[in-house]
Design an enzyme around this catalytic site. Structure first.
Site, PDB file in Angstrom:
ATOM      1  N   GLY A 155     -11.401   4.470   2.641  1.00 57.33           N
ATOM      2  CA  GLY A 155     -12.987   3.803   2.631  1.00 57.33           C
ATOM      3  C   GLY A 155     -13.637   4.098   3.923  1.00 57.33           C
ATOM      4  N   ASP A 203       1.066  -1.233  -0.092  1.00 57.79           N
ATOM      5  CA  ASP A 203      -0.014  -0.190   0.080  1.00 57.79           C
ATOM      6  C   ASP A 203       1.005   1.467  -0.023  1.00 57.79           C
ATOM      7  OD1 ASP A 203      -2.268   1.381   0.278  1.00 57.79           O
ATOM      8  OD2 ASP A 203      -2.337   1.037   2.320  1.00 57.79           O
TER       9      ASP A 203
HETATM   10  P1  13P Z   1      -8.633   4.513   5.918  1.00 60.65           P
HETATM   11  O1  13P Z   1      -7.631   4.283   6.859  1.00 60.65           O
HETATM   12  O2  13P Z   1      -9.375   5.810   5.703  1.00 60.65           O
HETATM   13  O3  13P Z   1      -9.677   3.560   5.903  1.00 60.65           O
HETATM   14  O4  13P Z   1      -8.076   4.226   4.441  1.00 60.65           O
HETATM   15  C1  13P Z   1      -7.176   3.096   3.937  1.00 60.65           C
HETATM   16  C2  13P Z   1      -6.491   3.333   2.833  1.00 60.65           C
HETATM   17  O5  13P Z   1      -6.890   4.100   1.849  1.00 60.65           O
HETATM   18  C3  13P Z   1      -5.270   2.730   2.450  1.00 60.65           C
HETATM   19  O6  13P Z   1      -4.562   2.906   1.494  1.00 60.65           O
END
Ligand code: 13P
Length: 287
Positions: A209, A84
């Site tokens: 999200g 990520d």
């Molecule tokens: P949140 O932590 O707001 O759920 O976002 C997660 C995200 O986009 C990880 O890349």
């Protein structure tokens, strides 16, 4: 076995649902995510930030743990292990470690440099069978110390990056990591529609999200979002359940000092959160 996210996202885009990316932080988190995916018969993407990778003793430890868990728990639904918001160096480390998918977050580079580095990674990922996510227009909020301002992506830049051959594209549409502030303007569906029109079949990714109202999630999916990232909501659920358990004094009763018992309510809360999201995203039964 881990799979690239390409096929599951192509199917999601065609079927008008989204696959959830749930970030993992430790063994319990990973087990909870895998078991919930299996119970829901849903594909799943496990997200690992660079910080979480470091915390879990490096990307190789993470990849080996996830692969072993898939075998041990007899997980048969498609699972992608995804970096990520990867740095350029982090992407190569994950490719080496055995991840099946990576995100190169080149959003903070000038567009020319983002293009050059993404082009190179498209080639490497294609050779090795990994899926690749690119980002245009930075996502707001703070993640692992990286602060984004929450811009809306330029649809023409999105098209330029999509045409390089990435498998999925994260376009900023006013979304923010972490909790949304009270004065948040909401998602820019105008931007999303314009990006969607430019990039055609390319699966779009919605970061941040946590806390987006269900109707906005559904509208985003109808406009081409096929992957939705959730991290903070699982953390909050874990924290709340653990706190309630301790405040009720349950950790002091019987064998409550056992870390496995102490973590159990939080793990159940993570599972419930993931299940709820899979239902909202429409991925239940789509494995
Ligand atoms: P949140 O932590 O707001 O759920 O976002 C997660 C995200 O986009 C990880 O890349």
């Amino acid at each position: 076995m881990l799979v690239s996210a390409k096929e599951m996202l192509t199917k999601a885009k065609a079927g008008h649902y989204a696959v959830g990316q749930f970030n993992i932080n430790n063994l319990e988190w990973t087990k909870a995510a895998l078991q919930t995916a299996q119970e829901c018969n849903s594909p799943i993407i496990l997200g690992v930030s660079e910080g979480a990778g470091k915390y879990m003793c490096g990307f190789k430890t993470v990849a080996d743990m996830v692969k072993a868990m898939i075998d041990e728990l007899k997980i048969t639904v498609p699972v992608a292990l995804h970096l990520d918001h990867g740095t350029y160096e982090g992407c190569y480390k994950c490719i080496e470690a055995g991840f099946s998918s990576i995100m190169f977050d080149g959003s903070h580079y000038p567009i020319e440099e983002n293009i050059a580095k993404t082009t190179e990674l498209v080639k490497v990922c294609a050779e090795k069978g990994l899926s690749l996510e690119a980002e245009v227009g930075s996502i707001g909020g703070e993640e692992d110390g990286v602060v984004g301002m929450g811009e809306c992506a330029d649809p023409n830049e999105c098209k330029m990056i999509a045409d390089l051959g990435v498998d999925m594209l994260a376009a900023g549409i006013g979304n923010i990591h972490g909790k949304y502030p009270a004065n948040w303007q909401g998602l820019s569906f105008e931007t999303l529609a314009a990006v969607s029109e430019k990039v055609g079949d390319m699966p779009l990714v919605l970061h941040g999200g946590t806390g987006i109202p269900a109707d906005m999630i559904k509208k985003a999916i109808s406009l081409g979002v096929s992957k939705i990232n959730v991290n903070t909501e699982c953390q909050l659920a874990f924290q709340e359940a653990t706190r309630a358990y301790i405040e009720a004094g349950k950790d002091l009763q019987g064998k409550g000092f056992d870390p496995r018992k102490l973590l159990a309510p939080g793990v159940e809360a993570i599972k419930a959160t993931i299940k709820e999201k899979m239902e909202l995203f429409g991925s239940v039964g789509k494995a």
